[in-house]
Write an enzyme that holds these catalytic residues in place. Sequence first.
Site, PDB file in Angstrom:
ATOM      1  N   ARG A 285       5.323   5.311   8.611  1.00 27.02           N
ATOM      2  CA  ARG A 285       5.593   4.180   7.859  1.00 27.02           C
ATOM      3  C   ARG A 285       6.807   3.425   8.087  1.00 27.02           C
ATOM      4  NH1 ARG A 285       3.241   7.119   2.729  1.00 27.02           N
ATOM      5  NH2 ARG A 285       1.066   7.431   3.265  1.00 27.02           N
TER       6      ARG A 285
ATOM      7  N   THR B  79      -6.171   0.217  10.805  1.00 26.41           N
ATOM      8  CA  THR B  79      -6.572   1.637  10.707  1.00 26.41           C
ATOM      9  C   THR B  79      -7.440   2.067  11.734  1.00 26.41           C
ATOM     10  OG1 THR B  79      -8.054   1.365   8.911  1.00 26.41           O
ATOM     11  CG2 THR B  79      -5.800   1.660   8.208  1.00 26.41           C
TER      12      THR B  79
ATOM     13  N   THR C 156      -3.964   8.158   6.244  1.00 24.83           N
ATOM     14  CA  THR C 156      -5.489   7.869   6.792  1.00 24.83           C
ATOM     15  C   THR C 156      -5.107   8.005   8.432  1.00 24.83           C
ATOM     16  OG1 THR C 156      -5.883   6.654   5.310  1.00 24.83           O
ATOM     17  CG2 THR C 156      -7.125   6.305   7.113  1.00 24.83           C
ATOM     18  N   THR C 157      -4.054   7.497   9.032  1.00 24.14           N
ATOM     19  CA  THR C 157      -3.662   7.557  10.470  1.00 24.14           C
ATOM     20  C   THR C 157      -2.645   8.287  10.852  1.00 24.14           C
ATOM     21  OG1 THR C 157      -2.211   5.693  10.338  1.00 24.14           O
ATOM     22  CG2 THR C 157      -4.830   5.104  10.901  1.00 24.14           C
TER      23      THR C 157
ATOM     24  N   GLN D 142      -4.981  -0.096  -1.134  1.00 25.37           N
ATOM     25  CA  GLN D 142      -4.092  -1.037  -0.332  1.00 25.37           C
ATOM     26  C   GLN D 142      -3.117  -1.500  -1.495  1.00 25.37           C
ATOM     27  OE1 GLN D 142      -7.690  -1.725   0.724  1.00 25.37           O
ATOM     28  NE2 GLN D 142      -7.115   0.107   1.898  1.00 25.37           N
TER      29      GLN D 142
ATOM     30  N   SER E 222       8.311   8.026 -11.619  1.00 28.20           N
ATOM     31  CA  SER E 222       7.752   9.329 -10.750  1.00 28.20           C
ATOM     32  C   SER E 222       8.760   9.779  -9.857  1.00 28.20           C
ATOM     33  CB  SER E 222       6.664   8.849  -9.854  1.00 28.20           C
ATOM     34  OG  SER E 222       6.276   9.868  -9.207  1.00 28.20           O
TER      35      SER E 222
ATOM     36  N   GLY F 155      -5.911   5.898   1.657  1.00 30.97           N
ATOM     37  CA  GLY F 155      -5.545   7.455   1.711  1.00 30.97           C
ATOM     38  C   GLY F 155      -4.848   7.763   0.568  1.00 30.97           C
ATOM     39  N   HIS F 156      -5.323   8.183  -0.398  1.00 33.51           N
ATOM     40  CA  HIS F 156      -4.758   8.428  -1.762  1.00 33.51           C
ATOM     41  C   HIS F 156      -4.451   9.865  -1.889  1.00 33.51           C
ATOM     42  CE1 HIS F 156      -6.627   4.208  -3.047  1.00 33.51           C
ATOM     43  NE2 HIS F 156      -5.801   4.230  -2.300  1.00 33.51           N
TER      44      HIS F 156
ATOM     45  N   GLY G 169       0.768  -1.216   0.102  1.00 32.57           N
ATOM     46  CA  GLY G 169       0.111   0.134  -0.097  1.00 32.57           C
ATOM     47  C   GLY G 169       0.821   1.298  -0.030  1.00 32.57           C
ATOM     48  N   ASP G 170       0.313   2.673  -0.330  1.00 29.80           N
ATOM     49  CA  ASP G 170       0.764   3.652  -0.269  1.00 29.80           C
ATOM     50  C   ASP G 170       1.958   3.820  -1.274  1.00 29.80           C
ATOM     51  OD1 ASP G 170      -0.924   4.510   1.742  1.00 29.80           O
ATOM     52  OD2 ASP G 170       0.664   3.779   3.336  1.00 29.80           O
ATOM     53  N   GLU G 171       1.819   3.160  -2.533  1.00 28.12           N
ATOM     54  CA  GLU G 171       2.796   3.266  -3.395  1.00 28.12           C
ATOM     55  C   GLU G 171       2.810   4.492  -4.202  1.00 28.12           C
ATOM     56  OE1 GLU G 171       0.432   0.746  -3.103  1.00 28.12           O
ATOM     57  OE2 GLU G 171       1.468  -0.981  -2.837  1.00 28.12           O
ATOM     58  N   GLY G 172       1.831   4.964  -4.278  1.00 30.74           N
ATOM     59  CA  GLY G 172       1.530   6.327  -4.837  1.00 30.74           C
ATOM     60  C   GLY G 172       0.390   6.182  -5.893  1.00 30.74           C
ATOM     61  N   LYS G 173      -0.352   5.352  -5.637  1.00 34.04           N
ATOM     62  CA  LYS G 173      -1.655   4.843  -6.583  1.00 34.04           C
ATOM     63  C   LYS G 173      -2.482   6.102  -6.873  1.00 34.04           C
ATOM     64  CE  LYS G 173      -3.203   1.917  -3.626  1.00 34.04           C
ATOM     65  NZ  LYS G 173      -1.949   1.909  -2.506  1.00 34.04           N
TER      66      LYS G 173
END
Length: 447
Positions: free
Chosen positions: A304, A128, A299-300, A223, A412, A40-41, A12-16
């Site tokens: 990380r 979360t 989100t939280t 995710q 990116s 959280g995007h 998750g949180d890869e930059g989607k």
Amino acid sequence: MANVIVIGAQWGDEGKGKITDLLSRSADVVVRYQGGVNAGHTIVVEGNTFKLHLIPSGILYPDTECIIGSGTVIDPQVLITELDQIEKLNISTDNLFISETAHVTMPYHRLFDRAAEERRGNYKIGTTGRGIGPTYADKSERTGIRVLDLMDPQGLSEQLEWTINYKNVILEKLYNLPPLDPQVVIKEYLGYAERLRPHVVDSSLKIYDAIQHRRNILFEGAQGTLLDLDHGTYPYVTSSNPVAGGACVGTGLGPTAIDRVIGVAKAYTTRVGEGPFPTELEGEVGELLCARGAEFGTTTGRKRRCGWFDAVIGRYAVRINGMDCLAITKLDVLDDVEEIKVCVAYEIDGERCEHFPTGSRRFASCRPIYKTIPGWKQSTSDCRKLSDLPKQALDYLKFLAELMEVPIAIVSLGASRDQTIIVEDPIHGPKRALLHPDGTPVSTVNA
Ligand code: GDP
Ligand code: IMO
Ligand code: MG
């Protein structure tokens, strides 16, 4: 016309969010197919930052339709806050549609999530706390409330009266928590229902109709592969299917309609929450990645965990998702690193292992086998084409693509839209083949 799935290839949180926003330029419809407000995007456009939890990352394009699909779980309170925030910025939400068969997160789901985590003590998952697991558990147990139930005031009142009395037994007897008042919850949710009613549709039909009109559909995963309930690092996973296959189940669309799968991976690895993480860095380099990458949960707000790129996981994500090409994000975060390590295989019980091991005990015992390559020690954030990149950065990208046997279509180098190198057309460019042109299999192991 192309129907494309964008998935996270790590935890998750890869930059989607950034990649989905970028690709939404050429999409007519963007669909979220699983997860809920655990996601959280982040999208950064002209210096403005948007943090989306449920609304698909196509919402910033005025003509793009956004659909929250049937496989998602919807916390109406959070969704309405998100709608309000978007509307305040004069961005229309008229094109946002919500599936009537998506399940609804209720107050008892959030309470159960947090209370269960507390009970688990050292065995906690690090959720979360947004009630995601309990909402999906009720869906499976067949006691869930769906969006269409919200739209029927009389039916909802009867259903909630019964359900809340049932849930109160668990709240009181198992968790020692005060019971919920069914009438208070009913009133609250009937209010949400009226606000959301104009957006509610039969989403499967809407998506099918879009396909028949040859419109381009982008499916936005939340995710990541390793958080998948079936294929991730169970039990340290979420309760839905972020993998590409989840897009069909979570929208009611047959697999024959999908043209392409794009994976998103960071140039290193992060993880929020508990669970094994073979390439985790606990020292100075880990802190550097965390600071440069601003690695705090959308989100939280949790910090990380950071580590080196793990190509075993990468190869697994290519296989499990049938990935055609890859977007590598946050390459700029490595700009200051002297030497970069890449995990090419694991050592388990003294033996070299090329494949992601099923079973959490085996995974927890993995020791990474690294290849070390030199860093580039210069800024890449202003690079706009591959030839602008330092040679070492280019070599790093080539090495990742070779290890995973997948073409890199996007690189990116910063959070904003323009900080991007399009290497190949990610939607119409080369796809990863299962066979070489001469008919021999493309190996998934070449480390
Ligand atoms: P998602 O959940 O996969 O959409 O990812 P998140 O939005 O939770 O986390 C990714 C973070 O990295 C966000 O703050 C993005 O704005 C940021 N980001 C995305 N791509 C890049 C990049 O290439 N470089 C840097 N430095 N930040 C990026
Ligand atoms: P996006 O879409 C990173 C993690 C949690 C926890 C586990 C289970 O922004 O990539 P849950 O609340 O889902 O029951 O928690 O999954 N998790 C995420 N980690 N990014 C996310 O979403 C996540 N959504 C859930 O930290 O380890
Ligand atoms: Mg995120």
